[in-house]
Design a protein around this motif. Structure first.
Motif, PDB file in Angstrom:
ATOM      1  N   ARG A   1      22.298  41.808  51.442  1.00 32.61           N
ATOM      2  CA  ARG A   1      22.985  43.080  51.226  1.00 32.61           C
ATOM      3  C   ARG A   1      24.495  42.936  51.405  1.00 32.61           C
ATOM      4  N   THR A   2      24.903  42.177  52.401  1.00 37.92           N
ATOM      5  CA  THR A   2      26.334  41.992  52.669  1.00 37.92           C
ATOM      6  C   THR A   2      27.023  41.314  51.494  1.00 37.92           C
TER       7      THR A   2
ATOM      8  N   GLN B   1      25.936  41.049  48.350  1.00 43.29           N
ATOM      9  CA  GLN B   1      25.863  41.862  47.138  1.00 43.29           C
ATOM     10  C   GLN B   1      26.908  42.979  47.176  1.00 43.29           C
ATOM     11  N   GLN B   2      27.053  43.632  48.317  1.00 48.27           N
ATOM     12  CA  GLN B   2      28.049  44.699  48.446  1.00 48.27           C
ATOM     13  C   GLN B   2      29.458  44.146  48.281  1.00 48.27           C
TER      14      GLN B   2
ATOM     15  N   GLU C   1      30.037  43.675  44.589  1.00 43.98           N
ATOM     16  CA  GLU C   1      30.220  44.954  43.903  1.00 43.98           C
ATOM     17  C   GLU C   1      31.586  45.553  44.205  1.00 43.98           C
ATOM     18  N   GLN C   2      32.049  45.391  45.444  1.00 41.93           N
ATOM     19  CA  GLN C   2      33.357  45.914  45.818  1.00 41.93           C
ATOM     20  C   GLN C   2      34.489  45.227  45.068  1.00 41.93           C
TER      21      GLN C   2
END
Length: 334
Positions: free
Chosen positions: A24-25, A27-28, A31-32
């Protein structure tokens, strides 16, 4: 093109529950920084495999994440680092091979999903590099590696680095503010901001401007290296280590005593001719100086990010901020 200093983000991998957090870290983060769902999905898939492999082969290790600034947008770097007994990389890259009875698609799939893939494994452990860029980013990968960590994971870091690129020319700065924490960072950042205005100016003039900018702070050690596609100019004050490494030899780069922002004698730059194809390594004194890449067969040919990670893994003193900067000096770098 300027790249300012940022800390490496470290994710411990010691338990299966940390795999999801790592996915999750990463991937975020992608995306950022402008990755679409497909490209961010590639990052998530590979991070899951990297974390799973650490637990399978080493029981524990770390993922190191870094954003890679580009002329437009950014890339994402993920390094998997462990201290296990190593494994036969070429064999494990073959789809269908497994040491643990699983499907064995991990490394082979990762090498295809990532835009940059490299690995070094020996009896001391494994460092595996993956880099990702959005599909519409066709610029070449910069062969630069950075590992920067603050003491005790303090959000403030007294070390700073800065890189500037102009065609085939490269300018690199490392400052180690005296001590650590906010006061050390404040002085070092003041020096970095001044350097970033004219990174390709005469190194002696740059040094004088940085010195003035750091007066009133704790001061620090500094090194500036400028590569023009063939030769290198280097000026250093204090204990920033630096060396040029070729496959068959290495040489240290000389610095002068003193404190930038405090007191030092007028420094003269040193010139090193015909360094195209060599590695430039610069590091703060948070890294031990008694290392030799010849002790790691084949490592000199690996990606600079792998080299930086291994030096940090094996030679970090653990009692100060630490920065390791590795640059492949290549005439076609731009």
């Amino acid at each position: 093109m300027n790249i300012g200093g940022t800390l490496t983000r470290v994710l411990p991998i010691e338990d299966s529950s940390q795999i999801g957090h790592a996915r999750r870290t990463a991937q975020q983060l992608a995306e950022q920084h402008g990755f679409d769902a497909t490209d961010a999905g590639r990052v998530a898939l590979v991070v899951t495999e990297l974390a799973s492999n650490i637990l399978k082969h080493a029981a524990r290790g770390e993922l190191h994440l870094r954003v890679l600034p580009r002329a437009v947008g950014a890339g994402i770097e993920i390094l998997a680092i462990d201290r296990a007994g190593g494994f036969d990389v070429q064999t494990c890259l073959t789809d269908g091979f497994s040491t643990r009875g699983t499907q064995g698609i991990g490394l082979g799939a990762m090498s295809r999903q990532a835009d940059v893939f490299d690995v070094h494994a020996d009896s001391r452990g494994t460092v595996l590099l993956t880099r990702f860029y959005p599909r519409n980013d066709k610029a070449p990968d910069r062969r630069v590696g950075i590992s920067q960590h603050s003491l005790h994971d303090d959000p403030a870091c007294g070390d700073v680095f800065h890189l500037a690129f102009d065609g085939a020319s490269i300018s690199a700065l490392v400052i180690d503010g005296l001590g650590h924490g906010e006061e050390a960072e404040r002085g070092a950042r003041a020096g970095e901001q001044t350097y970033a205005l004219t990174p390709f100016a005469s190194p002696v003039l740059l040094l004088e401007d940085i010195h003035r900018a750091m007066i009133g702070s704790r001061g620090g050690a500094l090194a500036i290296a400028q590569f023009d596609g063939d030769s290198l100019k280097f000026v250093g004050i204090g204990n920033i280590g630096a060396c040029l490494i070729a496959p068959d030899k290495s040489r240290g780069l000389a610095s002068h005593p003193g404190i930038v922002g405090g007191q030092y004698r007028k420094a003269q730059p040193f010139d090193y001719a015909h360094v195209n194809g060599q590695l430039l390594i610069m590091y703060s004194d948070g890294l031990q100086s008694r290392w030799n890449l010849q002790d790691y067969p084949g490592l000199v040919h690996r990606h600079p990010a792998v080299i930086a990670a291994i030096l940090h893994r094996d030679f970090c003193r653990g009692r100060d901020d630490v920065t390791v900067l590795v640059v492949a000096l290549e005439a076609a770098h731009g």
